[in-house]
Design a protein around this motif. Structure first.
Motif, PDB file in Angstrom:
ATOM      1  N   ASP A  41       0.801  -1.206   0.000  1.00  0.00           N
ATOM      2  CA  ASP A  41       0.000   0.000   0.000  1.00  0.00           C
ATOM      3  C   ASP A  41       0.846   1.274   0.000  1.00  0.00           C
ATOM      4  O   ASP A  41       0.317   2.363  -0.039  1.00  0.00           O
ATOM      5  CB  ASP A  41      -0.989  -0.007   1.174  1.00  0.00           C
ATOM      6  CG  ASP A  41      -0.334  -0.357   2.489  1.00  0.00           C
ATOM      7  OD1 ASP A  41       0.798  -0.854   2.473  1.00  0.00           O
ATOM      8  OD2 ASP A  41      -0.970  -0.129   3.528  1.00  0.00           O
ATOM      9  N   ILE A  42       2.165   1.174   0.029  1.00  0.00           N
ATOM     10  CA  ILE A  42       3.042   2.344  -0.099  1.00  0.00           C
ATOM     11  C   ILE A  42       3.451   2.446  -1.563  1.00  0.00           C
ATOM     12  O   ILE A  42       4.055   1.545  -2.124  1.00  0.00           O
ATOM     13  CB  ILE A  42       4.294   2.205   0.788  1.00  0.00           C
ATOM     14  CG1 ILE A  42       3.902   2.103   2.252  1.00  0.00           C
ATOM     15  CG2 ILE A  42       5.205   3.392   0.571  1.00  0.00           C
ATOM     16  CD1 ILE A  42       5.072   1.886   3.180  1.00  0.00           C
ATOM     17  N   SER A  43       3.106   3.595  -2.143  1.00  0.00           N
ATOM     18  CA  SER A  43       3.388   3.749  -3.574  1.00  0.00           C
ATOM     19  C   SER A  43       4.858   4.117  -3.798  1.00  0.00           C
ATOM     20  O   SER A  43       5.568   4.552  -2.888  1.00  0.00           O
ATOM     21  CB  SER A  43       2.489   4.822  -4.169  1.00  0.00           C
ATOM     22  OG  SER A  43       2.862   6.086  -3.693  1.00  0.00           O
ATOM     23  N   GLU A  44       5.255   3.953  -5.013  1.00  0.00           N
ATOM     24  CA  GLU A  44       6.640   4.285  -5.394  1.00  0.00           C
ATOM     25  C   GLU A  44       6.892   5.778  -5.233  1.00  0.00           C
ATOM     26  O   GLU A  44       7.969   6.195  -4.817  1.00  0.00           O
ATOM     27  CB  GLU A  44       6.886   3.839  -6.840  1.00  0.00           C
ATOM     28  CG  GLU A  44       8.342   3.953  -7.248  1.00  0.00           C
ATOM     29  CD  GLU A  44       8.586   3.428  -8.650  1.00  0.00           C
ATOM     30  OE1 GLU A  44       9.349   4.104  -9.366  1.00  0.00           O
ATOM     31  OE2 GLU A  44       8.034   2.376  -9.011  1.00  0.00           O
ATOM     32  N   ASP A  45       5.899   6.603  -5.552  1.00  0.00           N
ATOM     33  CA  ASP A  45       6.036   8.052  -5.406  1.00  0.00           C
ATOM     34  C   ASP A  45       6.228   8.442  -3.944  1.00  0.00           C
ATOM     35  O   ASP A  45       7.013   9.341  -3.626  1.00  0.00           O
ATOM     36  CB  ASP A  45       4.806   8.762  -5.977  1.00  0.00           C
ATOM     37  CG  ASP A  45       4.718   8.641  -7.492  1.00  0.00           C
ATOM     38  OD1 ASP A  45       5.789   8.434  -8.115  1.00  0.00           O
ATOM     39  OD2 ASP A  45       3.606   8.758  -8.044  1.00  0.00           O
ATOM     40  N   THR A  46       5.532   7.773  -3.047  1.00  0.00           N
ATOM     41  CA  THR A  46       5.681   8.050  -1.619  1.00  0.00           C
ATOM     42  C   THR A  46       7.088   7.695  -1.154  1.00  0.00           C
ATOM     43  O   THR A  46       7.717   8.449  -0.400  1.00  0.00           O
ATOM     44  CB  THR A  46       4.638   7.252  -0.803  1.00  0.00           C
ATOM     45  OG1 THR A  46       3.334   7.521  -1.297  1.00  0.00           O
ATOM     46  CG2 THR A  46       4.708   7.608   0.666  1.00  0.00           C
TER      47      THR A  46
END
Length: 100
Positions: free
Chosen positions: A3-8
């Motif tokens: 649930d952690i995106s690459e952008d984050t």
């Protein structure tokens, strides 16, 4: 972890690296300030004397510029005297030639 995106992740890494860079720059500035203060102190110049030191350098700059200006005027005066002497000699030579 899905649930952690690459952008984050990129944002967190960029922020962490940016903070590290700011801390590093702060350390560098502190070291440079301390080194400059140490060098000035070794010359007998305390931090409180900065205004006086600046005034001294401004006075030295004015003195140097006035000396350079005087040298320019002296050079012009010497050239003028040489040219006037040459013209006077030519004039006397012409007077002598015409007087004969």
């Amino acid at each position: 972890m899905a649930d952690i995106s690459e952008d984050t992740i990129r944002a967190v890494v960029a922020e962490t690296l940016g903070e590290r860079q700011r801390i590093h720059n702060g350390d560098i500035e502190a070291v440079v300030d301390r080194a400059i203060a140490t060098v000035l102190a070794s010359f007998g110049i305390e931090e409180d004397d900065r205004r006086e030191l600046r005034a001294d350098f401004q006075h030295l700059r004015r003195w140097r510029k006035s000396v350079e200006q005087a040298q320019g005027f002296t050079f012009k005066a010497v050239i003028s005297v040489i040219v006037a002497g040459f013209l006077g000699a030519v004039w006397l030579g012409i007077k002598v030639m015409l007087g004969k």
